[in-house]
Motif scaffolding. Sequence first.
Motif, mmCIF file in Angstrom:
data_model
loop_
_atom_site.group_PDB
_atom_site.id
_atom_site.type_symbol
_atom_site.label_atom_id
_atom_site.label_comp_id
_atom_site.label_asym_id
_atom_site.label_seq_id
_atom_site.Cartn_x
_atom_site.Cartn_y
_atom_site.Cartn_z
ATOM 1 N N GLY A 132 33.381 -37.444 -30.519
ATOM 2 C CA GLY A 132 33.402 -38.541 -31.506
ATOM 3 C C GLY A 132 33.297 -39.835 -30.723
ATOM 4 O O GLY A 132 34.170 -40.699 -30.759
ATOM 5 N N SER A 157 41.876 -46.326 -28.201
ATOM 6 C CA SER A 157 41.035 -45.877 -27.088
ATOM 7 C C SER A 157 41.322 -46.689 -25.823
ATOM 8 O O SER A 157 41.327 -46.148 -24.716
ATOM 9 N N ASP A 189 28.529 -37.462 -31.260
ATOM 10 C CA ASP A 189 28.954 -38.106 -32.510
ATOM 11 C C ASP A 189 27.987 -37.632 -33.603
ATOM 12 O O ASP A 189 26.940 -37.044 -33.296
ATOM 13 N N ASN A 190 28.344 -37.900 -34.868
ATOM 14 C CA ASN A 190 27.418 -37.527 -35.950
ATOM 15 C C ASN A 190 26.682 -38.745 -36.518
ATOM 16 O O ASN A 190 25.847 -38.602 -37.397
ATOM 17 N N ASN A 217 27.609 -32.365 -35.507
ATOM 18 C CA ASN A 217 28.766 -32.417 -36.389
ATOM 19 C C ASN A 217 29.949 -31.823 -35.643
ATOM 20 O O ASN A 217 29.996 -30.611 -35.428
ATOM 21 N N CYS A 218 30.847 -32.673 -35.210
ATOM 22 C CA CYS A 218 32.023 -32.237 -34.462
ATOM 23 C C CYS A 218 31.618 -31.274 -33.329
ATOM 24 O O CYS A 218 32.188 -30.197 -33.201
#
Length: 344
Positions: A212, A190, A235-236, A261-262
């Motif tokens: 994410g 990143s 994000d989850n 979720n995604c």
Amino acid sequence: MNQDNALNLLLNTLHNEREPSLWVADEHAAAAQHIPVNPVVEAISNRVDVATDLTKRGWHCRFSDLDFRHIEDSSLTTLYFRLAKEKPLVNHVINQASRVLKTGGRLIMSGEKQQGIKNYAKKAGISLAGKAEIKKQGRDYLATITRGPQPAIPLDDSDYHQLRTTQHHGGIDIVSKPGQFGWNKLDSGSVLLAEQFEQLPIERPDTVLDLGCGYGFLSLAAHQQWPDATITATDNNAAALISCQQNFIQQAINGEVIAANCASSITEKQALILCNPPFHQGFSVENNLTEQFVSTAKRLCKPSGCALFVVNAFIPLERIAKNHFRHQKLLLNNGHFKLFKLYD
Ligand SMILES: C[S@@+](CC[C@H](N)C(=O)[O-])C[C@H]1O[C@@H](n2cnc3c(N)ncnc32)[C@H](O)[C@@H]1O
């Protein structure tokens, strides 16, 4: 049945539970296909996809950052937990078990030897002031730790719920907390992606999606580069979302942090999508995750926009991206990471 035999071992035991109990269901449960509901067992999950899925199947499941505050002291008979990867999280669950279990109640944990189950069982035995028994089945172990009558001895959970400054980067303080992989580090992939922002062959974006997001490193970098852009981070993982939300507040970022979720609940198309996709689910490598993230990027990318993906060099992003985007450009490959621009 799923392929996580340690989880199966735990679920077989949980299936026969007859007293009020709790199942701590982290990301491993995402792999489980058929989990018959046991109405005396409540579930708690730090993954929004796991919590949503269990709720749909009829479980009483809460999505939280493993927050046990709603559970009274000494009120439960059994706490079920398939060992997770992160030490502060495991120690947090063991500490909470010692509070919420009745004397004589049991903490049942499963896991593999190399995942540290024997060591955790021993530590939990001491912490719960009780006794630990461990049974082997194939490669997996089921540990039963009984809550003794003496006060508990807490394990070091790195002050699990506390947000704190973990990094100073690009002139700002970055806040994070345990409960997410790499919570107290900068991800080199990143960092590499953010370093390229200035020289990227892209237009100034008005909307950015951090897919994410973790604690929000890419959102923070994007905000510094394009302060007028509206940023959506998703994000989850509950700990990631709490950290990211705090970073948005501290840096006054114009945007939103969304549990999904995604990015499944997000529909607004974006000018720029930033992604360092996950490839682990619990202890195992999950190849479908990259595909899921690339396909989501395609769904949410404006026709004139693009997605920037950074992946470990061994991930076949070229092959995966071909199925979704018309064009791909390898912007950088340093032997450890590859950085791609995907667009139509
Ligand atoms: C490699 S980390 C990158 C984190 C962050 N973007 C950064 O650059 O430091 C991948 C992130 O994807 C998240 N993740 C994993 N599975 C997910 C899913 N099904 N839906 C949404 N996010 C997910 C993880 O919680 C983690 O925060």
